[in-house]
Write a protein that holds these residues in place. Structure first.
Motif, mmCIF file in Angstrom:
data_model
loop_
_atom_site.group_PDB
_atom_site.id
_atom_site.type_symbol
_atom_site.label_atom_id
_atom_site.label_comp_id
_atom_site.label_asym_id
_atom_site.label_seq_id
_atom_site.Cartn_x
_atom_site.Cartn_y
_atom_site.Cartn_z
ATOM 1 N N TYR A 67 79.969 -36.840 113.556
ATOM 2 C CA TYR A 67 80.813 -36.644 114.739
ATOM 3 C C TYR A 67 80.104 -35.775 115.779
ATOM 4 O O TYR A 67 80.129 -36.081 116.971
ATOM 5 C CB TYR A 67 82.153 -36.021 114.378
ATOM 6 C CG TYR A 67 82.943 -35.685 115.620
ATOM 7 C CD1 TYR A 67 83.550 -36.687 116.356
ATOM 8 C CD2 TYR A 67 83.020 -34.389 116.093
ATOM 9 C CE1 TYR A 67 84.237 -36.404 117.523
ATOM 10 C CE2 TYR A 67 83.701 -34.086 117.257
ATOM 11 C CZ TYR A 67 84.315 -35.098 117.968
ATOM 12 O OH TYR A 67 84.976 -34.813 119.127
ATOM 13 N N TYR A 75 84.776 -40.907 113.107
ATOM 14 C CA TYR A 75 84.395 -39.937 112.079
ATOM 15 C C TYR A 75 85.520 -38.922 111.841
ATOM 16 O O TYR A 75 85.752 -38.500 110.709
ATOM 17 C CB TYR A 75 83.092 -39.240 112.462
ATOM 18 C CG TYR A 75 81.934 -40.191 112.534
ATOM 19 C CD1 TYR A 75 81.475 -40.838 111.399
ATOM 20 C CD2 TYR A 75 81.305 -40.462 113.734
ATOM 21 C CE1 TYR A 75 80.416 -41.731 111.458
ATOM 22 C CE2 TYR A 75 80.244 -41.353 113.811
ATOM 23 C CZ TYR A 75 79.820 -41.982 112.662
ATOM 24 O OH TYR A 75 78.783 -42.875 112.724
ATOM 25 N N ILE A 76 86.224 -38.565 112.915
ATOM 26 C CA ILE A 76 87.386 -37.680 112.765
ATOM 27 C C ILE A 76 88.465 -38.389 111.951
ATOM 28 O O ILE A 76 89.101 -37.778 111.088
ATOM 29 C CB ILE A 76 87.933 -37.273 114.155
ATOM 30 C CG1 ILE A 76 86.897 -36.495 114.937
ATOM 31 C CG2 ILE A 76 89.228 -36.483 114.026
ATOM 32 C CD1 ILE A 76 86.579 -35.141 114.379
#
Length: 126
Positions: A67, A75-76
């Motif tokens: 991220y 990715y979060i």
């Protein structure tokens, strides 16, 4: 408030936490039994405890670094989903076996705070 900067701060804090957990699990694996042993008292083997917990921490660290490098929200999302899975597993473990007081107990709140704070910040970013 700049939510992207706050998200980066939370990600860096999470990376520091998973690195410290990985080091603690590797260097003090006898203490890790209290938190990671599937059936308390019936040790599943030192290498299993070290390997499987480190795989989790390394995967979360890679997601955090990914991220930071790309600013991709996916990715979060993966960190949040993985955090929910860990929270569920931890709560189920506490419900079935109780909680032993060890140095690892101090790090458990981070397993709950980090994904929830990332969920809040993710909503603010989008």
């Amino acid at each position: 408030m700049n939510h992207k900067k706050a998200t980066r701060f939370i990600i860096v804090l999470g990376i520091v936490c998973v690195i410290s957990l990985s080091l603690m699990t590797t260097l003090f694996s006898d203490l890790a039994y209290d938190l990671f042993d599937i059936y308390p008292g019936a040790q599943v083997g030192e290498m299993n405890i070290v390997f499987y917990s480190n795989v989790i921490y390394i995967f979360l660290g890679i997601l955090g670094f990914s991220y930071i490098a790309t600013d991709e929200i996916i990715y979060i999302d993966f960190i949040i989903l993985f955090g929910y899975a860990l929270m569920g597993a931890r709560l189920l473990s506490f419900a079935l076996h109780g909680m032993a007081i060890t140095p690892y107990v101090l790090l458990i709140p981070l397993e709950f705070i980090l994904p929830l704070s990332l969920l809040y910040l993710r909503k603010k970013i989008l």
